[in-house]
Design an enzyme around this catalytic site. Structure first.
Site, PDB file in Angstrom:
ATOM      1  N   ASN A  30       0.562  -1.123   0.434  1.00 28.62           N
ATOM      2  CA  ASN A  30       0.329   0.153  -0.149  1.00 28.62           C
ATOM      3  C   ASN A  30       0.605   1.875   0.230  1.00 28.62           C
ATOM      4  O   ASN A  30       2.396   1.042   0.852  1.00 28.62           O
ATOM      5  CB  ASN A  30      -0.688  -0.461   1.298  1.00 28.62           C
ATOM      6  CG  ASN A  30      -2.361  -0.869   0.964  1.00 28.62           C
ATOM      7  OD1 ASN A  30      -2.267  -0.753  -0.032  1.00 28.62           O
ATOM      8  ND2 ASN A  30      -2.469  -0.926   2.512  1.00 28.62           N
ATOM      9  N   ARG A  31       0.450   2.176  -0.245  1.00 27.91           N
ATOM     10  CA  ARG A  31       1.635   3.812  -0.348  1.00 27.91           C
ATOM     11  C   ARG A  31       1.340   4.192   0.782  1.00 27.91           C
ATOM     12  O   ARG A  31       0.017   4.328   1.369  1.00 27.91           O
ATOM     13  CB  ARG A  31       0.488   4.778  -1.793  1.00 27.91           C
ATOM     14  CG  ARG A  31       1.423   5.452  -1.614  1.00 27.91           C
ATOM     15  CD  ARG A  31       0.783   6.566  -2.822  1.00 27.91           C
ATOM     16  NE  ARG A  31       1.153   7.596  -3.252  1.00 27.91           N
ATOM     17  CZ  ARG A  31       0.924   8.542  -3.890  1.00 27.91           C
ATOM     18  NH1 ARG A  31      -0.067   8.359  -4.758  1.00 27.91           N
ATOM     19  NH2 ARG A  31       1.555   9.604  -4.071  1.00 27.91           N
TER      20      ARG A  31
END
Ligand code: C5P
Length: 218
Positions: A30-31
């Site tokens: 995930n960012r």
């Protein structure tokens, strides 16, 4: 801010993304920079708390005087949180945990083949929801990063995950969110809400911790 408002409180914070291996050279993630979680850990320590930080892979250095536990996957993060949860007064889930992980980790590099391919994923365990279900649960705070319907999704998570408080922020806007040094938060609990306008994550972290200390006493 007010020094000592978290004196002697035990607080566990999750931060950063998790990394879900597909094969020896690839992963799903995930960012997330981890900045908000690390700022919370640092500020909580300065306010007198005993801090455990469970962090996924980030490029930040471990805050001083904080027990930092480095993990990789969502499953590792779940295990580390469960190992350290006993006796905690507060848990803040600031990590961007992967919702899905590969069903199988391939031992060898997956070779390029067809024009289209599929990944088989299964859900990860929800860490913060598992903590909120414990009999002796700490005061539990979750985050909601959304690109739309911020209030509705945040209130839904507050209820569904049985959280004591949720801190919601917009992502994908011009200012704030991922990687940014600044952010704004809309915080909700059962009978109230509070807005923190755009500011650096260090200041935002202490504002949120002051609110948590107030609600803890209430
Ligand atoms: O449902 P969603 O992932 O958007 O919820 C975000 C909140 O739940 C965050 O506080 C995040 O740290 C937490 N979470 C978790 N374990 C998961 C997924 C999300 O603790 N597997």
């Amino acid at each position: 801010s007010s020094p000592g408002i978290l004196q002697g409180k035990k607080i566990l914070i999750t931060a950063g993304p998790t990394r879900e291996r597909l094969d020896p050279v690839r992963y799903i993630t995930n960012r997330s920079s981890g900045k908000m979680g690390y700022a919370l850990a640092e500020q909580a320590q300065k306010l007198g708390a005993l801090v455990t930080l469970v962090s996924g892979p980030v490029t930040l250095s471990a805050p001083e005087y904080v027990n930092t536990v480095l993990v990789e996957s969502a499953a590792d993060m779940y295990d580390a949180v469960m190992k350290h949860i006993a006796g905690q007064d507060i848990m803040i889930a600031a990590a961007a945990v992967a919702d899905y992980t590969p069903v199988h980790v391939q031992e060898e590099k997956i070779k390029k083949q067809n024009e289209q391919t599929e990944l088989h994923l299964h859900k990860t365990k929800d860490i913060v929801a598992s903590i909120a279900r414990l009999k002796n649960k700490p005061f539990t705070i979750g985050f909601a990063a959304e690109t739309q319907h911020l209030e509705q999704y945040a209130l839904d998570k507050l209820q569904r995950k049985k959280l004591d408080m949720i801190a919601a922020n917009w992502v994908g806007q011009v200012e704030g969110g991922f990687d940014s040094a600044v952010n704004a938060l809309q915080v909700y609990w059962k009978n109230g809400q509070k807005t923190f306008t755009m500011t650096d994550k260090t200041r935002l972290a202490s504002q949120l911790l002051v609110l948590i200390a107030e609600r803890l006493d209430a």
